[in-house]
Design a protein around this motif. Structure first.
Motif, PDB file in Angstrom:
ATOM      1  N   TYR A 120       0.849  -1.203   0.000  1.00  0.00           N
ATOM      2  CA  TYR A 120       0.000   0.000   0.000  1.00  0.00           C
ATOM      3  C   TYR A 120       0.880   1.248   0.000  1.00  0.00           C
ATOM      4  CZ  TYR A 120      -3.637  -3.295   1.450  1.00  0.00           C
ATOM      5  OH  TYR A 120      -4.505  -4.361   1.532  1.00  0.00           O
ATOM      6  N   TYR A 121       0.448   2.224  -0.780  1.00  0.00           N
ATOM      7  CA  TYR A 121       1.147   3.508  -0.830  1.00  0.00           C
ATOM      8  C   TYR A 121       0.193   4.612  -0.394  1.00  0.00           C
ATOM      9  CZ  TYR A 121       3.376   7.699  -2.680  1.00  0.00           C
ATOM     10  OH  TYR A 121       3.935   8.947  -2.803  1.00  0.00           O
ATOM     11  N   PHE A 122       0.616   5.406   0.605  1.00  0.00           N
ATOM     12  CA  PHE A 122      -0.181   6.521   1.113  1.00  0.00           C
ATOM     13  C   PHE A 122       0.478   7.822   0.632  1.00  0.00           C
ATOM     14  CE2 PHE A 122      -0.839   2.938   3.841  1.00  0.00           C
ATOM     15  CZ  PHE A 122      -2.175   2.991   4.199  1.00  0.00           C
ATOM     16  N   SER A 123      -0.227   8.560  -0.194  1.00  0.00           N
ATOM     17  CA  SER A 123       0.378   9.771  -0.760  1.00  0.00           C
ATOM     18  C   SER A 123       0.471  10.882   0.291  1.00  0.00           C
ATOM     19  CB  SER A 123      -0.438  10.250  -1.961  1.00  0.00           C
ATOM     20  OG  SER A 123      -1.632  10.884  -1.524  1.00  0.00           O
ATOM     21  N   VAL A 124       1.384  11.801   0.021  1.00  0.00           N
ATOM     22  CA  VAL A 124       1.503  13.007   0.844  1.00  0.00           C
ATOM     23  C   VAL A 124       0.860  14.190   0.121  1.00  0.00           C
ATOM     24  CG1 VAL A 124       3.121  14.604   1.930  1.00  0.00           C
ATOM     25  CG2 VAL A 124       3.603  12.141   1.925  1.00  0.00           C
ATOM     26  N   GLU A 125       1.128  14.290  -1.177  1.00  0.00           N
ATOM     27  CA  GLU A 125       0.524  15.368  -1.961  1.00  0.00           C
ATOM     28  C   GLU A 125      -0.946  15.058  -2.263  1.00  0.00           C
ATOM     29  OE1 GLU A 125       1.985  15.677  -5.981  1.00  0.00           O
ATOM     30  OE2 GLU A 125       2.876  13.671  -5.840  1.00  0.00           O
ATOM     31  N   LYS A 126      -1.613  16.020  -2.887  1.00  0.00           N
ATOM     32  CA  LYS A 126      -3.033  15.870  -3.187  1.00  0.00           C
ATOM     33  C   LYS A 126      -3.276  16.035  -4.681  1.00  0.00           C
ATOM     34  CE  LYS A 126      -4.632  17.521   1.339  1.00  0.00           C
ATOM     35  NZ  LYS A 126      -5.505  18.486   2.069  1.00  0.00           N
ATOM     36  N   GLN A 214      -5.594  13.429  -0.901  1.00  0.00           N
ATOM     37  CA  GLN A 214      -4.562  12.396  -0.898  1.00  0.00           C
ATOM     38  C   GLN A 214      -5.177  11.100  -1.435  1.00  0.00           C
ATOM     39  OE1 GLN A 214      -3.829  13.235   3.370  1.00  0.00           O
ATOM     40  NE2 GLN A 214      -1.656  13.239   2.848  1.00  0.00           N
ATOM     41  N   TRP A 215      -4.359  10.106  -1.684  1.00  0.00           N
ATOM     42  CA  TRP A 215      -4.877   8.858  -2.244  1.00  0.00           C
ATOM     43  C   TRP A 215      -4.084   7.660  -1.721  1.00  0.00           C
ATOM     44  CZ3 TRP A 215      -1.754  12.217  -4.886  1.00  0.00           C
ATOM     45  CH2 TRP A 215      -0.571  11.715  -5.415  1.00  0.00           C
ATOM     46  N   ILE A 216      -4.624   6.465  -1.965  1.00  0.00           N
ATOM     47  CA  ILE A 216      -3.982   5.219  -1.555  1.00  0.00           C
ATOM     48  C   ILE A 216      -3.915   4.279  -2.752  1.00  0.00           C
ATOM     49  CG2 ILE A 216      -4.012   3.249   0.033  1.00  0.00           C
ATOM     50  CD1 ILE A 216      -5.793   4.894   1.888  1.00  0.00           C
ATOM     51  N   CYS A 217      -2.704   3.812  -3.059  1.00  0.00           N
ATOM     52  CA  CYS A 217      -2.506   2.814  -4.111  1.00  0.00           C
ATOM     53  C   CYS A 217      -2.349   1.431  -3.473  1.00  0.00           C
ATOM     54  CB  CYS A 217      -1.269   3.124  -4.935  1.00  0.00           C
ATOM     55  SG  CYS A 217      -1.314   4.679  -5.845  1.00  0.00           S
ATOM     56  N   LYS A 218      -2.660   0.418  -4.243  1.00  0.00           N
ATOM     57  CA  LYS A 218      -2.543  -0.959  -3.762  1.00  0.00           C
ATOM     58  C   LYS A 218      -2.086  -1.857  -4.906  1.00  0.00           C
ATOM     59  CE  LYS A 218      -5.553  -4.744  -2.090  1.00  0.00           C
ATOM     60  NZ  LYS A 218      -6.936  -5.101  -1.716  1.00  0.00           N
ATOM     61  N   LYS A 219      -1.152  -2.760  -4.601  1.00  0.00           N
ATOM     62  CA  LYS A 219      -0.737  -3.747  -5.596  1.00  0.00           C
ATOM     63  C   LYS A 219      -0.267  -5.015  -4.900  1.00  0.00           C
ATOM     64  CE  LYS A 219       4.018  -2.021  -6.240  1.00  0.00           C
ATOM     65  NZ  LYS A 219       4.977  -1.558  -7.275  1.00  0.00           N
ATOM     66  N   ALA A 220      -0.285  -6.103  -5.652  1.00  0.00           N
ATOM     67  CA  ALA A 220       0.154  -7.390  -5.103  1.00  0.00           C
ATOM     68  C   ALA A 220       1.657  -7.341  -4.875  1.00  0.00           C
ATOM     69  CB  ALA A 220      -0.203  -8.512  -6.065  1.00  0.00           C
TER      70      ALA A 220
END
Length: 222
Positions: A120-126, A214-220
């Protein structure tokens, strides 16, 4: 993250250096025909020689003459044991239960968090929703699609009070980016322009897709 290749290289190098040093010391101080071959094979157990052969040497004078030999052998033996223990610890850590967050393992990129079989990636920017989706796609990931309430609760505990974009959008009904329906949670939405989904500590919310969040990415994980 522990550099596996470096650890192996250090272990091999320390054994080679140990052999050269001990071989030199044995030729000058102790039994030249016997000890180099033995200690090259059993360096991690070299401290046993310190205790097991004092009587064989027969005199304290001879023992004092070989003291440097034993100090080097003990230090190098302990170094090898330490390095092997670190390597074993890292292997056990990364082979642990699948539901443990193992941030030190090499299966997720830097600045990504591991949970079960995903990163999971939690962004800092928007960014707006579409730009957030493009960022995740460029990172070989997807804008977050939640599998169940357990995963949702975990991520809610990790984010602050701000809203984060997720891969949820409304056409005729709320659906994830892979086309599957939202069926385990309700989403708060009170306007027709709120067609993109976001998550906060309070739950799921609808928002205008042009809002900067902000956003959250997800990958296997690999």
């Amino acid at each position: 993250m522990l550099p596996w290749g470096c650890v192996v290289a250090v272990i091999v190098t320390s054994r080679l250096v140990a052999f050269r040093l001990l071989n030199m010391l044995c030729k000058r101080v102790c039994f030249p025909e016997v000890f180099p071959a033995l200690l090259a094979r059993f360096i991690p157990s070299a401290f046993l020689v310190f205790w097991g052969n004092k009587q064989y040497f027969g005199s304290f004078a001879f023992f004092s003459r070989c003291s440097l030999f034993y100090i080097v052998a003990i230090v190098l033996g302990l170094l090898n044991v330490l390095l092997i223990s670190l390597l074993l610890y890292q292997w056990i850590l990364c082979k642990g239960p699948g539901d443990s967050a193992c941030a030190s393992c090499s299966s997720c990129p830097d600045f990504w968090m591991r949970y079960k079989n995903h990163c999971y990636y939690f962004s800092v920017e928007k960014k707006d929703w579409n730009s957030s989706l493009e960022f995740c796609t460029a990172s070989d990931a997807q804008l977050l699609m939640l599998m169940d309430n357990q995963e949702m609760s975990l991520l809610q505990n990790l984010i602050n009070q701000d809203f984060h974009w997720i891969g949820l959008r409304k056409n005729s009904s709320w659906r994830w980016e892979d086309g599957s329906p939202l069926n385990f949670s309700r989403i708060s939405s009170n306007s027709l322009v709120q067609r993109c989904g976001a998550i906060s500590k309070e739950g799921l919310h609808g928002s205008s897709c042009e809002v900067l969040l902000q956003w959250i990415c997800k990958k296997a994980r690999l």
